[in-house]
Design a protein around this motif. Structure first.
Motif, PDB file in Angstrom:
ATOM      1  N   ARG A   1      -0.395  50.474  48.993  1.00  0.00           N
ATOM      2  CA  ARG A   1      -0.525  50.318  50.439  1.00  0.00           C
ATOM      3  C   ARG A   1      -0.706  48.865  50.868  1.00  0.00           C
ATOM      4  O   ARG A   1      -0.595  48.547  52.046  1.00  0.00           O
ATOM      5  N   LEU A   2      -0.986  47.973  49.913  1.00  0.00           N
ATOM      6  CA  LEU A   2      -1.098  46.550  50.231  1.00  0.00           C
ATOM      7  C   LEU A   2       0.263  45.862  50.292  1.00  0.00           C
ATOM      8  O   LEU A   2       0.368  44.736  50.762  1.00  0.00           O
TER       9      LEU A   2
ATOM     10  N   PRO B   1       4.023  44.863  51.519  1.00  0.00           N
ATOM     11  CA  PRO B   1       4.804  44.892  52.761  1.00  0.00           C
ATOM     12  C   PRO B   1       5.915  45.938  52.649  1.00  0.00           C
ATOM     13  O   PRO B   1       6.325  46.306  51.544  1.00  0.00           O
ATOM     14  N   LYS B   2       6.422  46.409  53.776  1.00  0.00           N
ATOM     15  CA  LYS B   2       7.330  47.549  53.809  1.00  0.00           C
ATOM     16  C   LYS B   2       8.570  47.355  52.925  1.00  0.00           C
ATOM     17  O   LYS B   2       8.922  48.230  52.138  1.00  0.00           O
ATOM     18  N   ASP B   3       9.249  46.212  53.065  1.00  0.00           N
ATOM     19  CA  ASP B   3      10.487  45.995  52.304  1.00  0.00           C
ATOM     20  C   ASP B   3      10.224  45.965  50.803  1.00  0.00           C
ATOM     21  O   ASP B   3      10.972  46.543  50.005  1.00  0.00           O
ATOM     22  N   LYS B   4       9.157  45.289  50.411  1.00  0.00           N
ATOM     23  CA  LYS B   4       8.851  45.189  48.987  1.00  0.00           C
ATOM     24  C   LYS B   4       8.357  46.531  48.451  1.00  0.00           C
ATOM     25  O   LYS B   4       8.606  46.881  47.286  1.00  0.00           O
ATOM     26  N   ALA B   5       7.672  47.288  49.295  1.00  0.00           N
ATOM     27  CA  ALA B   5       7.181  48.600  48.872  1.00  0.00           C
ATOM     28  C   ALA B   5       8.334  49.501  48.473  1.00  0.00           C
ATOM     29  O   ALA B   5       8.264  50.224  47.468  1.00  0.00           O
TER      30      ALA B   5
ATOM     31  N   ILE C   1       2.362  58.430  44.071  1.00  0.00           N
ATOM     32  CA  ILE C   1       2.187  57.507  45.192  1.00  0.00           C
ATOM     33  C   ILE C   1       2.315  58.245  46.524  1.00  0.00           C
ATOM     34  O   ILE C   1       1.510  58.056  47.454  1.00  0.00           O
ATOM     35  N   LEU C   2       3.321  59.107  46.639  1.00  0.00           N
ATOM     36  CA  LEU C   2       3.568  59.803  47.908  1.00  0.00           C
ATOM     37  C   LEU C   2       2.402  60.680  48.329  1.00  0.00           C
ATOM     38  O   LEU C   2       2.131  60.832  49.519  1.00  0.00           O
ATOM     39  N   GLU C   3       1.725  61.262  47.359  1.00  0.00           N
ATOM     40  CA  GLU C   3       0.606  62.153  47.676  1.00  0.00           C
ATOM     41  C   GLU C   3      -0.516  61.440  48.428  1.00  0.00           C
ATOM     42  O   GLU C   3      -1.299  62.076  49.142  1.00  0.00           O
TER      43      GLU C   3
ATOM     44  N   GLN D   1       3.743  59.149  58.443  1.00  0.00           N
ATOM     45  CA  GLN D   1       4.762  58.231  58.909  1.00  0.00           C
ATOM     46  C   GLN D   1       5.194  57.277  57.802  1.00  0.00           C
ATOM     47  O   GLN D   1       6.386  57.007  57.618  1.00  0.00           O
ATOM     48  N   THR D   2       4.224  56.753  57.081  1.00  0.00           N
ATOM     49  CA  THR D   2       4.551  55.869  55.955  1.00  0.00           C
ATOM     50  C   THR D   2       5.357  56.630  54.918  1.00  0.00           C
ATOM     51  O   THR D   2       6.321  56.112  54.338  1.00  0.00           O
ATOM     52  N   PHE D   3       4.958  57.851  54.677  1.00  0.00           N
ATOM     53  CA  PHE D   3       5.658  58.741  53.752  1.00  0.00           C
ATOM     54  C   PHE D   3       7.123  58.873  54.163  1.00  0.00           C
ATOM     55  O   PHE D   3       8.042  58.685  53.359  1.00  0.00           O
TER      56      PHE D   3
END
Length: 454
Positions: free
Chosen positions: A58-59, A61-65, A80-82, A87-89
């Motif tokens: 969760r730390l 950034p969106k693109d790198k995640a 990880i998804l659990e 929304q992030t999911f």
């Protein structure tokens, strides 16, 4: 543990991400994540427990995640998804490549798969659902359906315009399938050829006809190994009517081969393969995967006890024979394991087929006899030093016979397994070794009875 629990301390060069997260240092974790490539971060996440991995992820950034997430194995992705909010999911799985998403969902619990599909956009849902319809282990589950296909009647200029218009949604544009009006595969053209050709040149002049390809229901491992043989970066995938449905890319092919090799290694070692990172697996989890095979091998080893009991009289008349039992069954088991490993590998990469059975038998028998003769020279010397020449001769003859027999068995069993549609890796080195132990004792005691006359 929450992100706000982390305190600010810079990381040292030798610290792992797990150490930093477990000591609650947010700035140190951000520094560590910012300096590392996605595949390095993914490896660290796979080594961590679910809570710590979720905090670290969760730390990002969106693109790198997204880049890190696609580097993870499906079982680690589910972990990880659990821990993600809805929304992030949804954002994360929406941004995944369809083939990566399909593989994850194929191994996920039904509840997770349903949740993921429900949150996708209509376009992504259609592609993912189509891939999920292919059989487990098929290339259809690994291919990307996002392909830029070129009609054969285009010029180079028009083809490049098509690539620019559609390439943003494709996973790769380096290999461009060429199709007819019914989307049936005609051939392929490389982007390099288009770029280096004059604009008015027809695509039909550059296309490579009769390219290597796979059907969507074919084995993914077989398709990946075909790519290795042909040195292709991408392999066209077609349906039963030769219509283009996707491409198997080189990165996915490497993953397929790695997974297949890992499974074979586990089976050859007498263990069930497991999913996920070795360092994240628990002690009891690893023991559970190994226990069944060890139990089966233990039961098979009772054959050795039975053989020894049957020849008890022979041992009583020549007690010194017992001294060499470990040496002989060890040599035979090792020779059989070597042959089995070599043959399983040869079958896996297509160097040996079922029709080669008798050639393999003849080849491995000779190899085993040569190895046995080499070992016998040392065995006779050792036997003569310890117990005298008569038993030394028995040891030498037995080494030749056992090694020849063991190599023949080790080389033959994987091919027989393949013929009966059994995974050759299941005929593992420990199984061959156990069989050779029992039969090797029969050879030893029978040779002793003949040579010593007892």
């Amino acid at each position: 543990m929450s992100q706000t629990d982390l305190i600010e301390v810079r990381p040292t060069l030798s610290e792992s991400l797990r150490d930093i997260v477990e000591t609650h240092r947010v700035d140190a974790a951000l520094d560590w994540l910012g300096d590392r490539a996605p595949h390095v971060i993914a490896d660290q996440l796979a080594r961590m427990d679910a809570v710590s991995a979720g905090v670290a992820f969760r730390l990002l950034p969106k693109d790198k995640a997204l880049a890190v997430f696609e580097e993870l194995e499906p079982i680690d992705q589910q972990q990880i998804l659990e821990g993600l909010r809805d929304q992030t999911f949804r954002d994360l799985v929406e941004g995944m490549a369809p083939d990566d998403r399909a593989r994850m969902l194929h191994e996920a619990p039904a509840k997770v798969a349903k949740k993921v599909l429900a949150g996708l956009s209509p376009r992504e849902r259609r592609m993912t659902a189509a891939l999920l319809g292919y059989p487990e282990g098929s290339v259809g589950l690994y291919m990307t359906p996002e392909v830029v296909a070129l009609p054969r009647n285009l010029t180079v200029a028009d083809a490049l315009l098509t690539v620019r218009a559609k390439g943003g949604n494709a996973e790769t544009v380096y290999t461009l399938p060429v199709v007819d009006a019914g989307r049936r595969l005609i051939g392929v053209v490389e982007l390099r050829e288009l770029v280096l050709s004059t604009p008015e040149t027809g695509v039909s002049e550059l296309v490579v006809t009769a390219p290597a390809f796979a059907r969507a229901t074919d084995s993914a491992e077989r398709a990946a190994r075909l790519m290795r043989e042909t040195n292709d970066l991408n392999l066209p995938v077609v349906d039963s009517e030769d219509r283009l449905v996707g491409l198997l890319t080189i990165d996915d092919a490497v993953e397929v081969i790695e997974a297949a090799d890992s499974e074979d290694v586990a089976k050859q070692a007498g263990s069930a393969p497991w999913a996920g990172h070795y360092m994240a697996a628990g002690v009891f989890q690893l023991a559970r995967y190994r226990a069944l095979w060890l139990l089966l091998l233990l039961l098979a080893a009772t054959l050795t006890v039975s053989v020894t009991d049957f020849f008890q009289g022979t041992l009583e008349q020549a007690a010194h024979l017992a001294l060499f039992i470990p040496l002989l069954i060890g040599a035979g088991g090792n020779a059989g394991a070597q042959a089995a490993t070599a043959c399983v590998r040869a079958v896996a990469v297509g160097e040996v087929r079922g029709s080669d059975l008798f050639r393999v038998i003849w080849r491995e028998c000779r190899v085993g006899l040569v190895l046995g003769a080499m070992l016998a020279s040392a065995g006779v010397l050792i036997g003569a030093l310890f117990v005298g020449p008569r038993i030394a001769v028995v040891v030498g003859i037995t080494l030749v016979l056992i090694c020849g027999w063991a190599a023949t068995i080790g080389g033959t069993m994987p091919l027989l397994a393949k013929k009966f549609r059994i995974d050759p890796a299941v005929v593992s080195a420990p199984m061959v070794t156990t069989l050779v132990d029992a039969t090797g004792l029969i050879i030893y005691f029978t040779t002793a009875k003949i040579v010593l006359g007892i």
